[in-house]
Design a protein around this motif. Structure first.
Motif, PDB file in Angstrom:
ATOM      1  N   VAL A   1     -54.213 -37.511  -0.939  1.00  0.00           N
ATOM      2  CA  VAL A   1     -55.144 -38.626  -1.104  1.00  0.00           C
ATOM      3  C   VAL A   1     -54.464 -39.798  -1.814  1.00  0.00           C
ATOM      4  N   SER A   2     -53.706 -39.504  -2.871  1.00  0.00           N
ATOM      5  CA  SER A   2     -53.060 -40.581  -3.632  1.00  0.00           C
ATOM      6  C   SER A   2     -52.032 -41.336  -2.787  1.00  0.00           C
ATOM      7  N   GLU A   3     -51.488 -40.673  -1.777  1.00  0.00           N
ATOM      8  CA  GLU A   3     -50.516 -41.320  -0.890  1.00  0.00           C
ATOM      9  C   GLU A   3     -51.185 -41.920   0.354  1.00  0.00           C
ATOM     10  N   GLY A   4     -52.511 -41.825   0.420  1.00  0.00           N
ATOM     11  CA  GLY A   4     -53.232 -42.380   1.560  1.00  0.00           C
ATOM     12  C   GLY A   4     -52.939 -41.647   2.859  1.00  0.00           C
ATOM     13  N   SER A   5     -52.622 -40.366   2.764  1.00  0.00           N
ATOM     14  CA  SER A   5     -52.224 -39.633   3.963  1.00  0.00           C
ATOM     15  C   SER A   5     -53.224 -38.570   4.396  1.00  0.00           C
ATOM     16  N   GLU A   6     -54.412 -38.573   3.812  1.00  0.00           N
ATOM     17  CA  GLU A   6     -55.434 -37.651   4.281  1.00  0.00           C
ATOM     18  C   GLU A   6     -56.041 -38.222   5.555  1.00  0.00           C
ATOM     19  N   GLN A   7     -56.469 -37.368   6.416  1.00  0.00           N
ATOM     20  CA  GLN A   7     -57.032 -37.794   7.690  1.00  0.00           C
ATOM     21  C   GLN A   7     -58.395 -37.134   7.846  1.00  0.00           C
ATOM     22  N   CYS A   8     -58.741 -36.696   9.038  1.00  0.00           N
ATOM     23  CA  CYS A   8     -60.067 -36.123   9.276  1.00  0.00           C
ATOM     24  C   CYS A   8     -60.249 -34.789   8.564  1.00  0.00           C
ATOM     25  N   GLY A   9     -59.160 -34.057   8.328  1.00  0.00           N
ATOM     26  CA  GLY A   9     -59.233 -32.808   7.589  1.00  0.00           C
ATOM     27  C   GLY A   9     -59.271 -31.557   8.428  1.00  0.00           C
TER      28      GLY A   9
ATOM     29  N   CYS B   1     -57.087 -30.245  10.459  1.00  0.00           N
ATOM     30  CA  CYS B   1     -55.829 -29.488  10.401  1.00  0.00           C
ATOM     31  C   CYS B   1     -55.405 -29.160   8.977  1.00  0.00           C
ATOM     32  N   SER B   2     -56.080 -29.719   7.992  1.00  0.00           N
ATOM     33  CA  SER B   2     -55.634 -29.608   6.599  1.00  0.00           C
ATOM     34  C   SER B   2     -55.448 -28.187   6.083  1.00  0.00           C
ATOM     35  N   PRO B   3     -56.365 -27.253   6.303  1.00  0.00           N
ATOM     36  CA  PRO B   3     -56.138 -25.907   5.748  1.00  0.00           C
ATOM     37  C   PRO B   3     -54.828 -25.268   6.198  1.00  0.00           C
ATOM     38  N   GLY B   4     -54.548 -25.278   7.491  1.00  0.00           N
ATOM     39  CA  GLY B   4     -53.305 -24.694   7.984  1.00  0.00           C
ATOM     40  C   GLY B   4     -52.091 -25.453   7.489  1.00  0.00           C
ATOM     41  N   PHE B   5     -52.193 -26.777   7.471  1.00  0.00           N
ATOM     42  CA  PHE B   5     -51.102 -27.627   6.989  1.00  0.00           C
ATOM     43  C   PHE B   5     -50.826 -27.351   5.514  1.00  0.00           C
ATOM     44  N   ILE B   6     -51.869 -27.281   4.730  1.00  0.00           N
ATOM     45  CA  ILE B   6     -51.717 -27.031   3.289  1.00  0.00           C
ATOM     46  C   ILE B   6     -51.123 -25.642   3.049  1.00  0.00           C
ATOM     47  N   MET B   7     -51.564 -24.640   3.790  1.00  0.00           N
ATOM     48  CA  MET B   7     -50.998 -23.296   3.632  1.00  0.00           C
ATOM     49  C   MET B   7     -49.490 -23.307   3.905  1.00  0.00           C
ATOM     50  N   THR B   8     -49.068 -24.077   4.893  1.00  0.00           N
ATOM     51  CA  THR B   8     -47.646 -24.163   5.222  1.00  0.00           C
ATOM     52  C   THR B   8     -46.882 -24.873   4.122  1.00  0.00           C
TER      53      THR B   8
ATOM     54  N   GLU C   1     -35.151 -30.398   6.310  1.00  0.00           N
ATOM     55  CA  GLU C   1     -35.682 -29.052   6.092  1.00  0.00           C
ATOM     56  C   GLU C   1     -37.207 -29.062   6.042  1.00  0.00           C
ATOM     57  N   ILE C   2     -37.771 -30.095   5.433  1.00  0.00           N
ATOM     58  CA  ILE C   2     -39.234 -30.213   5.367  1.00  0.00           C
ATOM     59  C   ILE C   2     -39.802 -30.352   6.775  1.00  0.00           C
ATOM     60  N   VAL C   3     -39.243 -31.256   7.544  1.00  0.00           N
ATOM     61  CA  VAL C   3     -39.720 -31.481   8.911  1.00  0.00           C
ATOM     62  C   VAL C   3     -39.587 -30.202   9.737  1.00  0.00           C
ATOM     63  N   HIS C   4     -38.463 -29.510   9.597  1.00  0.00           N
ATOM     64  CA  HIS C   4     -38.259 -28.259  10.336  1.00  0.00           C
ATOM     65  C   HIS C   4     -39.298 -27.209   9.924  1.00  0.00           C
ATOM     66  N   TYR C   5     -39.573 -27.093   8.633  1.00  0.00           N
ATOM     67  CA  TYR C   5     -40.528 -26.093   8.140  1.00  0.00           C
ATOM     68  C   TYR C   5     -41.925 -26.376   8.686  1.00  0.00           C
ATOM     69  N   LEU C   6     -42.237 -27.648   8.880  1.00  0.00           N
ATOM     70  CA  LEU C   6     -43.573 -28.027   9.339  1.00  0.00           C
ATOM     71  C   LEU C   6     -43.729 -28.005  10.855  1.00  0.00           C
ATOM     72  N   THR C   7     -42.648 -27.721  11.568  1.00  0.00           N
ATOM     73  CA  THR C   7     -42.739 -27.664  13.029  1.00  0.00           C
ATOM     74  C   THR C   7     -43.821 -26.665  13.410  1.00  0.00           C
ATOM     75  N   GLY C   8     -44.705 -27.090  14.253  1.00  0.00           N
ATOM     76  CA  GLY C   8     -45.796 -26.212  14.665  1.00  0.00           C
ATOM     77  C   GLY C   8     -47.115 -26.530  13.983  1.00  0.00           C
ATOM     78  N   ASN C   9     -47.094 -27.441  13.002  1.00  0.00           N
ATOM     79  CA  ASN C   9     -48.340 -27.907  12.405  1.00  0.00           C
ATOM     80  C   ASN C   9     -48.660 -29.270  13.015  1.00  0.00           C
ATOM     81  N   LEU C  10     -49.668 -29.294  13.866  1.00  0.00           N
ATOM     82  CA  LEU C  10     -50.010 -30.525  14.563  1.00  0.00           C
ATOM     83  C   LEU C  10     -51.211 -31.203  13.922  1.00  0.00           C
ATOM     84  N   CYS C  11     -51.143 -32.521  13.877  1.00  0.00           N
ATOM     85  CA  CYS C  11     -52.249 -33.359  13.413  1.00  0.00           C
ATOM     86  C   CYS C  11     -52.478 -34.404  14.487  1.00  0.00           C
ATOM     87  N   ARG C  12     -53.684 -34.516  14.922  1.00  0.00           N
ATOM     88  CA  ARG C  12     -53.984 -35.480  15.984  1.00  0.00           C
ATOM     89  C   ARG C  12     -54.342 -36.857  15.440  1.00  0.00           C
TER      90      ARG C  12
END
Length: 149
Positions: A88-96, A98-105, A120-131
């Protein structure tokens, strides 16, 4: 059939079908942070931890979780809230959605990687999609949360 799991630190018995996936069993049990969005194991919405490792629960038969420790966002509320505040502080929250799966990752990444590079961050997040996003705000928030910004 009945299986027993340790769900967020509590022993739980679940009645499951032979061909039922863990995502469906957890939602039936009332764990609504586990979502399904693709039916092809590529969106990350169903991410949970099995034995502390992130997995796509839509690809794991429930019977395979028998006797295992399963962690969902409900079991990591304090950590999840801390990261959500950074989003939220970075203005990067969206509809929410995908958030639970994204946050778990992201929380799993924090435990596994020490001082990760952006690659490494981008690679680790591969497979977490946000529309809803182009991911730059989320990447900025992750780097801040991990202290590598």
């Amino acid at each position: 059939m009945q299986i027993e799991i340790i769900l967020n630190g509590k022993k739980v018995a679940l009645d499951v079908k032979n061909n039922e996936y863990l995502a469906d069993s957890l939602r039936t049990y009332g764990v609504f942070s586990v979502r399904k969005g693709c039916d092809t194991t590529c969106c990350g919405l169903c991410t949970v931890w099995i034995e502390e490792k992130p997995v796509l629960s839509c690809a794991v038969l429930s019977i395979r979780a028998n006797g295992k420790n399963i962690t969902t966002m409900e079991g990591l509320q304090k950590e999840a809230e801390e990261f959500a505040q950074v989003l939220v502080s970075e203005g990067s929250e969206q509809c929410g959605f995908c958030s639970p799966g994204f946050i778990m990752t992201v929380l799993a990444m924090k435990r596994e990687l020490k001082n990760p590079t952006e690659e490494e961050i981008v690679h680790y997040l591969t497979g977490n999609l946000c529309r809803c996003t182009g991911y730059l705000g989320q990447l900025r928030a992750i780097k801040k949360y991990l202290g590598v910004a």
